[in-house]
Enzyme design. Structure first.
Site, PDB file in Angstrom:
ATOM      1  N   CYS A 161      50.755  49.806  55.463  1.00 40.68           N
ATOM      2  CA  CYS A 161      50.372  50.310  56.783  1.00 40.68           C
ATOM      3  C   CYS A 161      49.452  49.275  57.431  1.00 40.68           C
ATOM      4  O   CYS A 161      48.236  49.309  57.252  1.00 40.68           O
ATOM      5  CB  CYS A 161      49.670  51.663  56.639  1.00 40.68           C
ATOM      6  SG  CYS A 161      49.411  52.521  58.192  1.00 40.68           S
ATOM      7  N   CYS A 354      54.768  53.869  67.305  1.00 39.81           N
ATOM      8  CA  CYS A 354      53.331  53.727  67.053  1.00 39.81           C
ATOM      9  C   CYS A 354      52.583  53.362  68.325  1.00 39.81           C
ATOM     10  O   CYS A 354      53.058  52.553  69.130  1.00 39.81           O
ATOM     11  CB  CYS A 354      53.105  52.639  65.992  1.00 39.81           C
ATOM     12  SG  CYS A 354      51.382  52.458  65.497  1.00 39.81           S
TER      13      CYS A 354
END
Length: 423
Positions: A161, A354
């Site tokens: 991530c 995102c």
């Protein structure tokens, strides 16, 4: 009456509880088990680490909101999963039987894979939890009191991530500029990605060029293909893996370091034979059901997804909020179908979406599907992303307290981006 147990109450587990109860109604029992009493909105942790948010702003007590919807809540750690008997053993010895188990624990933070890493007895900080973000903030304040220094931000080998590392670098830069102190601090970005903007996704649109330009414009140096091997007090030991196979050794001195760790599966899940891959992530089929234990489903960061591509330093594939939401919805439909005597038929849409804050601006990316080649891939930057992420934080927390079973990412972010549907 069937008993569905959801293990974890994070970005996947809380919505799973609400959606499951809404779908199954009073005829079936839903229980959420979480190690802590509170929910935390993890995407806001970079702000906590510079003092732009505090714990109260991004957390809330879980129990009253779940119980208001008729959902049981147990705030204890699960120490053992007896998958063959469909039974959980909690930290105090209590047992809980289930008909269906949904594992949404998130990851275990594997700081131990790099000697000297981590905020608990190590020399680097993290923004993966609100506790860690608060410790990072305390260290950041000491750095400001010092008046100058070197800040290192990045990601360790096997990290998956990467977005929060970029976010934090730009947020720290913005905070220092607001304080008119930026000229007193050097900043370096040290990442296991093969290139800036890889993001564990082999890049999205022009993420490479755009993020390189942003780092350059904000005077942030970088090292990619960085295999962090050890952390000593004030020093990061890194092997830079060259394209020619040669290794360049670096000793990077720092006054403050935030390095995202590798993820693994939590112990109770990883120890179940036949449930997980070697790193402890739950193996699932297209319906998010474990092939060995058909009554166990899983969603979120804890599921096994192969890397998008081989990289010189190991990297993982991220699971964004939209993807997690899609996984949860698929699981709810499939368990409801099973209880109705049908076979599961719903699959998730594994697309990446995102919103990344950059302090006073931001970047948004969409990858459809996550693994290339893609039908859609774009990466956009603008102050509107910064504003949108702030608004989405408030929206998400408000909806979680109301007990909504709506698809929040799809309803809010896709509408904001002018996209009707990802799928």
């Amino acid at each position: 009456m069937a008993h569905v147990v959801i293990l974890g109450a994070g970005t996947g587990g809380m919505p799973a509880g609400y959606e499951m109860k809404a779908a199954l109604g009073k005829n079936h029992e839903v229980t959420v088990i979480n190690e802590r009493e509170y929910f935390q909105f993890v995407p806001s942790n970079p702000w906590v680490a510079v003092g732009w948010r505090d714990r109260k702003a991004i957390t809330f007590d879980i129990r009253k909101y779940l119980e208001k919807k008729g959902i049981n809540f147990i705030a204890k750690r699960v120490d053992k999963i007896d998958a063959a008997s469909s039974r959980l053993t909690l930290s105090d010895g209590q047992t809980v039987d289930y008909d269906y188990l949904v594992i949404a624990t998130g990851p275990r933070l594997a700081f131990e894979e790099v000697e000297g890493a981590g905020p608990e007895g190590g020399h680097t900080h993290s923004i993966c939890t609100v506790d860690h973000a608060e410790k990072a903030y305390a260290a950041y304040q000491k750095l400001l009191d010092k008046g100058s220094g070197t800040i290192v931000i990045g990601a360790m080998p096997f990290a998956s991530c990467f977005g929060p590392a970029y976010e934090f670098a730009f947020i720290v830069d913005a905070d220092l500029r607001k304080k008119k102190l930026r000229h007193k601090y050097k900043m370096k970005f040290v990442t296991s990605e093969p290139y800036i903007g890889h993001l564990g996704l082999a890049g999205v649109g022009d993420s490479k060029g755009m993020l390189e330009s942003e780092l350059r414009n904000h005077h942030v140096e970088w090292i990619t293909n960085a295999k962090t091997t050890k952390v000593e007090p004030g020093k990061l030991l890194v092997e830079e893996m060259g394209k020619d196979g040669k290794v360049a050794d670096h000793e990077i001195e720092f006054d403050f370091a935030m390095m995202l760790p590798a993820f693994k599966g939590v112990d109770a899940v990883a120890s179940v034979e036949g449930l997980c891959n070697p790193r402890g992530f739950v193996i699932i089929d297209e319906y998010h059901r474990n092939p060995t234990y058909k009554n166990i489903y899983s969603a979120g960061v804890c599921v096994a997804i192969p890397p998008v591509e081989p990289t010189p330093v190991p990297t993982g594939a991220p699971k964004t909020g939209y993807m997690i939401e899609s996984m949860v919805t698929a699981i709810v439909h499939n368990i409801a179908d099973e209880l109705a005597g049908k076979e599961p038929t719903t699959t998730a849409t594994w697309n990446a979406l995102c919103l990344a804050d950059m302090g006073d601006t931001g970047a948004a990316f969409v990858a459809l599907p996550q693994i290339p080649p893609r039908n859609l891939a774009w990466f956009k930057k603008g102050k509107w992303v910064h504003a949108a992420k702030i608004a989405f934080e408030k929206y998400f927390l408000r909806k979680m307290k109301k007990g909504t079973s709506e698809p929040l990412y799809e309803k809010y972010i896709l509408k904001m981006l002018g996209i009707e549907k990802l799928g």
